[in-house]
Every structure is written in C-alpha cells, then in structure tokens.
Write an enzyme that holds these catalytic residues in place. Structure first.
Site, PDB file in Angstrom:
ATOM      1  N   LYS A 104       0.849  -1.207   0.000  1.00 23.50           N
ATOM      2  CA  LYS A 104       0.000   0.000   0.000  1.00 23.50           C
ATOM      3  C   LYS A 104       0.880   1.251   0.000  1.00 23.50           C
ATOM      4  O   LYS A 104       2.074   1.181   0.312  1.00 23.50           O
ATOM      5  CB  LYS A 104      -0.913  -0.022   1.232  1.00 23.50           C
ATOM      6  CG  LYS A 104      -0.177   0.000   2.566  1.00 23.50           C
ATOM      7  CD  LYS A 104      -1.115  -0.333   3.729  1.00 23.50           C
ATOM      8  CE  LYS A 104      -0.362  -0.298   5.051  1.00 23.50           C
ATOM      9  NZ  LYS A 104      -1.190  -0.792   6.187  1.00 23.50           N
ATOM     10  N   TYR A 160      14.698  30.352   9.107  1.00 21.13           N
ATOM     11  CA  TYR A 160      13.459  31.020   9.544  1.00 21.13           C
ATOM     12  C   TYR A 160      13.399  31.133  11.058  1.00 21.13           C
ATOM     13  O   TYR A 160      13.652  30.164  11.780  1.00 21.13           O
ATOM     14  CB  TYR A 160      12.231  30.231   9.077  1.00 21.13           C
ATOM     15  CG  TYR A 160      11.897  30.396   7.616  1.00 21.13           C
ATOM     16  CD1 TYR A 160      11.616  31.658   7.090  1.00 21.13           C
ATOM     17  CD2 TYR A 160      11.842  29.307   6.774  1.00 21.13           C
ATOM     18  CE1 TYR A 160      11.285  31.808   5.744  1.00 21.13           C
ATOM     19  CE2 TYR A 160      11.512  29.446   5.430  1.00 21.13           C
ATOM     20  CZ  TYR A 160      11.235  30.698   4.921  1.00 21.13           C
ATOM     21  OH  TYR A 160      10.910  30.832   3.603  1.00 21.13           O
TER      22      TYR A 160
HETATM   23  C1  LIG Z   1      -0.462  -1.770   6.848  1.00 24.94           C
HETATM   24  C2  LIG Z   1      -1.039  -3.048   7.337  1.00 24.94           C
HETATM   25  C3  LIG Z   1      -0.225  -4.182   7.504  1.00 24.94           C
HETATM   26  C4  LIG Z   1       1.280  -4.116   7.362  1.00 24.94           C
HETATM   27  O1  LIG Z   1       1.808  -3.648   8.592  1.00 24.94           O
HETATM   28  P1  LIG Z   1       3.390  -3.485   8.837  1.00 24.94           P
HETATM   29  O2  LIG Z   1       3.462  -3.046  10.245  1.00 24.94           O
HETATM   30  O3  LIG Z   1       3.852  -2.444   7.874  1.00 24.94           O
HETATM   31  O4  LIG Z   1       4.015  -4.798   8.583  1.00 24.94           O
HETATM   32  C5  LIG Z   1      -0.832  -5.376   7.838  1.00 24.94           C
HETATM   33  N1  LIG Z   1      -2.175  -5.447   8.032  1.00 24.94           N
HETATM   34  C6  LIG Z   1      -2.979  -4.375   7.932  1.00 24.94           C
HETATM   35  C7  LIG Z   1      -4.439  -4.516   8.170  1.00 24.94           C
HETATM   36  C8  LIG Z   1      -2.438  -3.142   7.590  1.00 24.94           C
HETATM   37  O5  LIG Z   1      -3.238  -2.069   7.490  1.00 24.94           O
END
Ligand SMILES: *Cc1c(COP(=O)(O)O)cnc(C)c1O
Length: 360
Positions: free
Chosen positions: A36, A256
């Site tokens: 993702k 800044y």
């Molecule tokens: C993002 C996600 C993962 C992966 O988690 P990591 O900590 O990056 O390994 C697994 N399951 C779900 C439901 C997620 O949203």
C-alpha cells in the site's frame, strides 16, 4: 545534460526480496507483501516485480486504485484491498479479479449480492476487529453473522483476518488478548484460514503464526523489533546535495525565525532537500547527517526546499558534496527518532523530486 537532482534515493530491491525471503523462512504459514501507499513510498511498480520474483503470491493494498495499478505486474497473484469495497466499485473488483477485505456486514451484503448477480462465488477476506476499533466486524456484527451464516452465501472466505494494536511492543498485554479474541471469533465462523501478523507480529512467536502473515514495514528495512537490533536488511539510502557553504560568526542565527544560533564561528552547508521532499519539518534543530562517516547536525528550521547543516567540524564538505541523510550511519530508526516519528512516516513521506536509483 539533464537537470541534476538535489537528492538521490537509493532503493535496494535485492534487499526487499531478501527481507521477504527471511520473513517467509521465519513464519510458519504463507507470507504476503503489503505494498500500500506505493510500497511505503518506494515505488510499487518496482517493488511488486521484485517480490514476485522472490516468490510472493499475495499482495495487500489499501485502495482499489492501488490494486488496479499493480494488477498487470502480478497477474496470477491474489491482490486484496484492506479498506473495503465501496458499492459503486464492486464491478471493478469482479472485472479485475481483485479481492476485497470485507469490514462490515454491509460490505458483506453487497459482496454477496454481487456474487448472486454474477451467479458464482466471489472470494473475499473477512476482517474481525479484536481491539483496533478502526475497521472490521465488531462484537455485535460478529454475533449477528455467527447466528446467520447464510450471510456468507456466495462468498468464498479466503481468510479471516485481524490486525494487532501493539505488535511492535513484544510484552504488550494487547497481543495475547487479541490472539485469544481472534481464536474465539474464528470458532463461531465457518472454518477458514486465518491471517494475523503484520511485520512485528511475525516476531511475537508461534502463537502469532497464521495461514498468512501480512508484513509491509519489515520488507522495506523498518525494524520490526524496536529496541532490539534490526533483523532486516536496510533498503533505503538518501543523499542530499550541498548547494552552498557559508561562514557565519558566533551569535548569528540560521534559517526562519532564527531558532538556531551559532556559539562559535561556524560553517553552514545548505542542502537542497526540504519538507516538500518529505524531509520533515519536525527535524528542525534535530537530526544528524553524515559526511565521510562524520556527523553533521541539522541546524535551524527545515524549510520547503532546503535544510541547513553545521559542517564546521567537517572541513571536506564543499558545494556539490553529498551528505548522507539516510544510510549506514543515519539509520532509518535514528532519522525517525530525530523527527519524533516512526520509519513508516519517514518512508511514506519521501517526495517525488528525488532521483530514484534502484538496485537489484
Ligand atoms: C499496513 C497493514 C499491515 C502491514 O503492517 P506493517 O506493520 O507495515 O508490517 C498489515 N495489516 C494491515 C491490516 C495493515 O493495514
């Protein structure tokens, strides 16, 4: 001559593949790849083929659009969408063979109706909430489903899944209570494979093994066991180019609002990487880059396109030099700590102006 980048992102796809294989060796059940958010900012178009080559056959994304973008890269793989199907999208799921994660009875009903209309069974994962209170069937919905399993008619239940609240904290009480609530939930549902662990969950031991683990972070070199040595291979390097060096006197400020003031005559290197590149503003006055292995502190506010470093003690730095922003010295964990966030946010913030150098 093409324009020259101010930042170079080095991405080691061989390390991604090696990390997946290491997780596959460690976990008793199958192991998916979570890709993702454009593979946590590293580029799903490059990461997915590397994972396919390593042997990965299950992918997870958050949105249907992300699934459609990688469908052609892994035509035989299962691609599942965490965030669940919107009613108007269901035709696209069916057409492209994308598997939804069903997060509510309403989503389940829509998916079962699509199966009825197509006159065949349609695959899905079912998400049961065991403590996250975010997505998935809650206790009440689970009881309704348990009492009326016909709601699953037409749905080929690939996995029942849940998601851990505190998997990266090995002794968190949540872990054991979620594992037991998950077992209870599965006991009232028709028999189906289970899916439990994320990256950190894989390191929680045999009680957290399932038919399909869902690691993301660990594939990309984020430490799944914070506080202990990182068992994963580093994947990401980031170098920033020095645009200009200036000498300032004791008492002068940098950037800044003048939030950093030199207490000695100092040499300041201005690097062409800023918060628009995902070099978070919360690094201001924190964080350390490296030159030739020697530390150079980030001083002053990070601005949109620039960050400033005190290179007084590194006389070799000159315009055109490259500072290590993420790498063997500036580990992802160290960078995340300096910005008071985690490696996930560092990686998924990485901007689009870097030159990306992929290595396999
Ligand atoms: C993002 C996600 C993962 C992966 O988690 P990591 O900590 O990056 O390994 C697994 N399951 C779900 C439901 C997620 O949203």
């Amino acid at each position: 001559m093409p324009p020259e980048p101010s930042g170079i992102l080095d991405i080691d796809l061989g390390a991604v593949a090696a990390n997946w294989r290491a997780l596959a060796d460690r976990h008793a059940g199958a192991v998916a790849g979570v890709v993702k958010a454009d593979a946590y900012g590293l580029g799903a178009a490059r990461v997915v083929p590397a994972l396919v080559e390593a042997g990965c056959r299950h992918f997870f994304v958050a949105h249907l659009s992300e699934a459609l973008a990688i469908r052609h890269l892994a035509p035989w793989a299962d691609i599942a969408v965490f965030n669940g199907p919107h009613r108007a999208e269901i035709g696209l799921y069916v057409e492209h063979g994308v598997i939804p994660v069903l997060n509510s009875l309403g989503e389940m009903e829509a998916w079962a109706a699509a199966a009825g209309a197509a006159n065949r069974t349609l695959p899905a994962l079912l998400h049961v909430d065991t403590g996250m209170a975010r997505l998935g069937l809650d206790r009440r919905e689970l009881a309704i489903l348990a009492a009326d399993r016909s709601r699953l008619d037409g749905i080929a239940l690939r996995y029942v899944m849940t998601h851990l609240v505190s998997a990266e904290i090995a002794d968190a009480a949540d872990n054991a209570s979620q594992a037991s609530r998950f077992a209870d939930a599965r006991a009232v549902l028709p028999p189906a494979p289970g899916s439990l662990a994320n990256s950190s969950g894989i390191f929680l031991g045999a009680d957290f093994a399932s038919d399909l683990a869902r690691p993301g972070a660990a594939l990309y070199g984020i430490n799944p066991t914070p506080g202990r040595p990182n068992p994963m291979r580093p994947v990401v390097g980031l170098r920033g180019r020095v645009l200009q060096i200036r000498d300032i006197g004791a008492g002068e400020t940098v950037g800044y609002n003048g939030i950093w003031r030199a207490n000695r005559p100092s040499r300041i290197a201005t690097v062409g990487v800023g918060y628009a590149d995902g070099w978070l503003r919360s690094h201001s006055n924190h964080g350390t880059a490296f030159f030739d292995g020697g530390p150079v502190p980030l001083v002053g506010r990070v601005s949109m396109d620039l960050a400033t470093y005190d290179v007084t003690d590194q006389p070799g730095v000159e315009p055109g030099s490259w500072l290590e922003l993420i790498g063997p010295n500036a580990s992802l964990e160290r960078v995340a700590d300096a910005a008071r966030t985690n490696g996930y946010e560092i990686l998924t913030s990485l901007g689009s102006r870097y030159e990306r150098a992929y290595r396999s």
